[in-house]
Scaffold this active site. Structure first.
Site, PDB file in Angstrom:
ATOM      1  N   VAL A   1      -5.184   0.240   2.927  1.00  0.00           N
ATOM      2  CA  VAL A   1      -5.341  -1.220   2.826  1.00  0.00           C
ATOM      3  C   VAL A   1      -6.555  -1.556   1.964  1.00  0.00           C
ATOM      4  CG1 VAL A   1      -5.939  -3.288   4.179  1.00  0.00           C
ATOM      5  CG2 VAL A   1      -4.171  -1.713   5.011  1.00  0.00           C
TER       6      VAL A   1
ATOM      7  N   GLU B   1       0.853  -1.205   0.000  1.00  0.00           N
ATOM      8  CA  GLU B   1       0.000   0.000   0.000  1.00  0.00           C
ATOM      9  C   GLU B   1       0.882   1.246   0.000  1.00  0.00           C
ATOM     10  OE1 GLU B   1      -1.391   2.010   3.270  1.00  0.00           O
ATOM     11  OE2 GLU B   1      -1.042   0.418   4.734  1.00  0.00           O
TER      12      GLU B   1
ATOM     13  N   ASP C   1     -11.124  -1.029   5.766  1.00  0.00           N
ATOM     14  CA  ASP C   1     -10.137  -2.097   5.539  1.00  0.00           C
ATOM     15  C   ASP C   1     -10.756  -3.471   5.833  1.00  0.00           C
ATOM     16  OD1 ASP C   1      -8.353  -0.054   5.113  1.00  0.00           O
ATOM     17  OD2 ASP C   1      -7.106  -0.461   6.880  1.00  0.00           O
TER      18      ASP C   1
ATOM     19  N   LYS D   1      -2.918  -1.074  15.484  1.00  0.00           N
ATOM     20  CA  LYS D   1      -2.447  -0.276  16.616  1.00  0.00           C
ATOM     21  C   LYS D   1      -3.478  -0.323  17.732  1.00  0.00           C
ATOM     22  CE  LYS D   1       0.959   2.856  14.842  1.00  0.00           C
ATOM     23  NZ  LYS D   1       1.035   3.289  13.442  1.00  0.00           N
TER      24      LYS D   1
HETATM   25  N1  PSU Z   1      -2.377   2.160  10.698  1.00  0.00           N
HETATM   26  C1  PSU Z   1      -1.048   2.396  10.803  1.00  0.00           C
HETATM   27  N2  PSU Z   1      -0.419   3.059   9.793  1.00  0.00           N
HETATM   28  C2  PSU Z   1      -1.073   3.474   8.656  1.00  0.00           C
HETATM   29  C3  PSU Z   1      -2.482   3.188   8.557  1.00  0.00           C
HETATM   30  C4  PSU Z   1      -3.078   2.529   9.590  1.00  0.00           C
HETATM   31  O1  PSU Z   1      -0.448   2.027  11.801  1.00  0.00           O
HETATM   32  O2  PSU Z   1      -0.460   4.081   7.759  1.00  0.00           O
HETATM   33  C5  PSU Z   1      -3.212   3.585   7.309  1.00  0.00           C
HETATM   34  C6  PSU Z   1      -3.374   2.380   6.368  1.00  0.00           C
HETATM   35  O3  PSU Z   1      -3.272   2.845   5.032  1.00  0.00           O
HETATM   36  C7  PSU Z   1      -4.799   1.916   6.655  1.00  0.00           C
HETATM   37  C8  PSU Z   1      -5.485   3.238   6.891  1.00  0.00           C
HETATM   38  O4  PSU Z   1      -5.384   1.191   5.594  1.00  0.00           O
HETATM   39  O5  PSU Z   1      -4.548   3.991   7.647  1.00  0.00           O
HETATM   40  C9  PSU Z   1      -6.790   3.083   7.639  1.00  0.00           C
HETATM   41  O6  PSU Z   1      -7.453   4.307   7.678  1.00  0.00           O
HETATM   42  P1  PSU Z   1      -8.930   4.397   8.293  1.00  0.00           P
HETATM   43  O7  PSU Z   1      -8.756   4.122   9.761  1.00  0.00           O
HETATM   44  O8  PSU Z   1      -9.380   5.800   8.008  1.00  0.00           O
HETATM   45  O9  PSU Z   1      -9.748   3.361   7.611  1.00  0.00           O
END
Ligand code: PSU
Ligand code: MN
Length: 305
Positions: free
Chosen positions: A108, A27, A144, A161
């Site tokens: 993702v 990604e 995701d 995380k």
């Molecule tokens: N978690 C991390 N680092 C990241 C991301 C998540 O520790 O860079 C990024 C990834 O690209 C993941 C996205 O797919 O954040 C998820 O975003 P959201 O929570 O808005 O769906």
């Protein structure tokens, strides 16, 4: 995905796929300013690509460039991605194309969709998005999770995380029917720490078993999540990181951040709160995930003995 949305493949990726050789999708959000601060983002990209190459597989970074989805980038295209500031989740792929976005970095969800469209079965990232704490009020559940459920791709990650609600994230993956595997480990990893304290549904010790899980899964349209704990020497103690995660979340709530902005905001706060010490851990786990993903991709591409 319609014909017009078929990704543009780099020559090396196209050739590897035609010859049935191992390819690992990567990604691009993690390599952009939204994922890691410069210059660590460029280091992460090099480390992940090299880890894939070292195992004999071809790395394929996904991104939107000039309104077109790409899988596999030239070095000039990679430079544009490092500066990227527009996040593209799966639902945004059509918007980014319709509006001709200059540079869009894929999360993702968008990357598993593009990997699927390109015919790539293995994808490596750092951490996936998940169910956010307080989701019962905010409704914030990362796209995701549904994307992993809806594309036949193995996603390799270091868990998620711990600023997310990890028990609910695992429950969600169970509901949508994603097999969740732990690489040579009995616990669901929490990114900086090897264990979240939550047992992993299934431990696997061999890449052949991961391939068989993909091949034999009950719903052929569904993906697989392979979690890999951060290497022992790079782990950040839970006592240290938990206080940081709580402070980052509080800051995000106070600032009234919502929607796709939440995750990049919290990631930036974590970097600040740890004086950048979270960054080497992030690089180490991303590189390790890329290496394990490449081992799985090589096993998938080679006939069973
Ligand atoms: N978690 C991390 N680092 C990241 C991301 C998540 O520790 O860079 C990024 C990834 O690209 C993941 C996205 O797919 O954040 C998820 O975003 P959201 O929570 O808005 O769906
Ligand atoms: Mn969200």
């Amino acid at each position: 995905m319609s014909e017009s949305a078929k990704p543009i493949l780099s020559d090396d990726v196209a050739q590897a796929l035609t010859e049935g050789r191992a390819v690992v999708a990567l990604e691009s959000t993690i390599f952009s300013t939204l994922g890691l601060p410069a210059p660590a983002n460029a280091d992460a990209l090099e480390l992940c690509k090299q880890a894939v190459l070292d195992q004999g597989a071809t790395p394929a970074v996904a991104a939107i460039l000039d309104g077109r989805p790409h899988v596999g980038l030239s070095s000039d295209e990679e430079k544009r991605v490092l500066q990227g500031t527009r996040k593209v989740a799966e639902r945004d792929l059509s918007v980014a194309q319709a509006q001709g976005w200059d540079v869009g970095v894929t999360t993702v969800s968008a990357t598993v969709a593009l990997a699927h469209a390109a015919g790539i079965s293995v994808f490596a990232t750092g951490g996936i998005g998940g169910v956010h704490r307080g989701s019962e009020l905010s409704g914030d559940i990362s796209a995701d999770l549904d994307a992993i459920a809806n594309h036949p791709v193995i996603t390799v990650c270091a868990g998620a995380k711990a600023f997310l609600d990890l028990p609910r994230t695992l429950e969600y993956l169970e509901t949508v029917g994603v097999p969740v595997l732990g690489w040579q480990h009995d616990w669901f990893p929490a990114f900086y720490t090897r264990s979240s304290g939550l047992p992993i549904p299934h431990r696997v010790d061999d890449e052949r078993v991961v391939c068989d899980v993909l091949r034999l899964r009950a719903r052929p349209a569904t993906g697989v999540l392979l979690t890999v704990p951060i290497p022992v020497d790079d782990e950040i103690p839970e006592s240290r990181i938990n206080a940081v995660l709580t402070a980052a979340l509080d800051s995000s709530a106070r600032a009234g951040v919502t929607g796709p902005a939440v995750t990049p905001y919290v990631l930036e706060r974590i970097e600040k709160e740890t004086d950048g010490q979270s960054v080497p851990a992030n690089l180490a786990l991303a590189r390790n995930n890329a290496a394990i993903a490449a081992r799985v991709a090589v096993a998938l591409a080679s006939p069973a003995v």
